[in-house]
Design an enzyme around this catalytic site. Sequence first.
Site, PDB file in Angstrom:
ATOM      1  N   ARG A 196      15.375 -36.376  -9.654  1.00  0.00           N
ATOM      2  CA  ARG A 196      16.512 -36.463  -8.728  1.00  0.00           C
ATOM      3  C   ARG A 196      16.735 -35.156  -7.969  1.00  0.00           C
ATOM      4  NH1 ARG A 196      18.339 -39.572 -13.147  1.00  0.00           N
ATOM      5  NH2 ARG A 196      19.000 -41.690 -12.588  1.00  0.00           N
ATOM      6  N   ILE A 197      16.702 -34.034  -8.707  1.00  0.00           N
ATOM      7  CA  ILE A 197      16.977 -32.746  -8.072  1.00  0.00           C
ATOM      8  C   ILE A 197      15.816 -32.318  -7.193  1.00  0.00           C
ATOM      9  CG2 ILE A 197      17.495 -30.314  -8.480  1.00  0.00           C
ATOM     10  CD1 ILE A 197      18.823 -31.202 -11.122  1.00  0.00           C
TER      11      ILE A 197
ATOM     12  N   ASP B 216       4.059 -33.572 -10.507  1.00  0.00           N
ATOM     13  CA  ASP B 216       4.835 -34.351 -11.475  1.00  0.00           C
ATOM     14  C   ASP B 216       3.906 -35.414 -12.047  1.00  0.00           C
ATOM     15  OD1 ASP B 216       6.591 -36.008 -12.908  1.00  0.00           O
ATOM     16  OD2 ASP B 216       8.276 -35.371 -11.641  1.00  0.00           O
TER      17      ASP B 216
ATOM     18  N   ALA C 188      16.222 -25.110 -13.647  1.00  0.00           N
ATOM     19  CA  ALA C 188      16.085 -26.280 -14.517  1.00  0.00           C
ATOM     20  C   ALA C 188      16.535 -25.942 -15.940  1.00  0.00           C
ATOM     21  CB  ALA C 188      14.642 -26.779 -14.493  1.00  0.00           C
ATOM     22  N   ARG C 189      15.605 -25.452 -16.759  1.00  0.00           N
ATOM     23  CA  ARG C 189      15.903 -25.042 -18.126  1.00  0.00           C
ATOM     24  C   ARG C 189      15.193 -23.723 -18.411  1.00  0.00           C
ATOM     25  NH1 ARG C 189      19.658 -27.765 -17.941  1.00  0.00           N
ATOM     26  NH2 ARG C 189      20.347 -29.455 -19.327  1.00  0.00           N
TER      27      ARG C 189
ATOM     28  N   ASP D  61      18.508 -19.136 -12.634  1.00  0.00           N
ATOM     29  CA  ASP D  61      19.879 -19.552 -12.924  1.00  0.00           C
ATOM     30  C   ASP D  61      20.011 -19.946 -14.389  1.00  0.00           C
ATOM     31  OD1 ASP D  61      22.607 -20.322 -12.073  1.00  0.00           O
ATOM     32  OD2 ASP D  61      21.947 -22.361 -12.531  1.00  0.00           O
TER      33      ASP D  61
ATOM     34  N   GLU E 224      21.066 -18.465 -23.899  1.00  0.00           N
ATOM     35  CA  GLU E 224      22.245 -18.353 -23.031  1.00  0.00           C
ATOM     36  C   GLU E 224      23.510 -18.152 -23.854  1.00  0.00           C
ATOM     37  OE1 GLU E 224      22.079 -21.872 -20.555  1.00  0.00           O
ATOM     38  OE2 GLU E 224      20.614 -20.941 -19.227  1.00  0.00           O
TER      39      GLU E 224
ATOM     40  N   HIS F 267      23.892 -19.639 -14.661  1.00  0.00           N
ATOM     41  CA  HIS F 267      23.768 -21.081 -14.937  1.00  0.00           C
ATOM     42  C   HIS F 267      24.928 -21.848 -14.288  1.00  0.00           C
ATOM     43  CE1 HIS F 267      22.138 -24.220 -18.037  1.00  0.00           C
ATOM     44  NE2 HIS F 267      22.439 -24.767 -16.862  1.00  0.00           N
TER      45      HIS F 267
END
Length: 332
Positions: free
Chosen positions: A162-163, A182, A242-243, A267, A272, A290
């Site tokens: 989606r992103i 992907d 993302a992560r 980000d 974290e 984030h």
Amino acid sequence: MRVVVTDRPFPQPNPYHDLLETTDALYDDALTGPEDEIVYPEVTTEEATVEACRGADVIVTFIAPITGRVMDAAGDVSLIVRQGAGYDNIDVTAATERGIPVSNAPDYGSKDVASHGLAMAMAASHDIVRADRQLRSNEGWGSSRVIEPLHSGTYGIVGLGRIGRRAVPMARGLGMDVIAYDPVLDDDIFEALDVEPVSFDDLLDRSDCVALHAPLTDVTHHMFSAEEFSKMKSSAILVNVARGPLVDEDALVEAVESGEIRAAALDVFESEPPTDSPVLECDGITVSPHHAGSSPAAKERKISIVRDEIERALRGEALHNVVNQEVYQFRG
């Protein structure tokens, strides 16, 4: 009925305080009674989450680890829902084996995250953060600085979900060619977006900016480390919204400081908040806390999506955002 909200991204105002009463009013039915409750233990460790979730019918989580132990302590859980799009803090396999649906809040802030990725790419390519700091301390002015714009370059997207799909027209708006990797998508998705599908190595070799929009899995953990950075252009930028664990931070710092790649922008981080991360000491890495999906509109969409899913679970109705559809093979 016991709903356990392990931890909240938006504790004030409380988005769930009237959930049981609202569900009753919506259906004109006495679904709940005085013995029913929603509790907010605000836990983040496994041990604390195990204790907090005992007897839970619905578990609502943000970053608390929802493991098999937590599920066994809870007992007969009808839903686990993540207050966000990603759900790597939930052991989805364990939930499926126990017949527990897991839901998330998909697409609540996809445009925001995609645009934040482009913003970070631009900030890194124009060296804006470092220039700001140095200008304020009277170091460097005007033409003494050199920028390397991304426009007319190649934007390589890792993860065309989606992103990632939202980022395609944004990158093209900068005059960039867009390619993507992907391995789980069918070709028709690439065709519909008019995006060239490429191999992972091809993306590393061709991209001027590599933007990460992939989920965190056993396969994607540290998918960017020393070997991958060595295959990128020396003029390339890495952007991760993302992560954090997709990127080996020690290897990233080495790649940036050695000039193996030009710069990076993060980000998200391996741990974290990133109090001990080496990236905080690297001038060539632009960082943000984030907050890519933290716009007021995204916040309201996230709350609405999660509340609606909880209400459906309380009513025993079909859920809309189940990420482990195979669970119904276990539930019958």
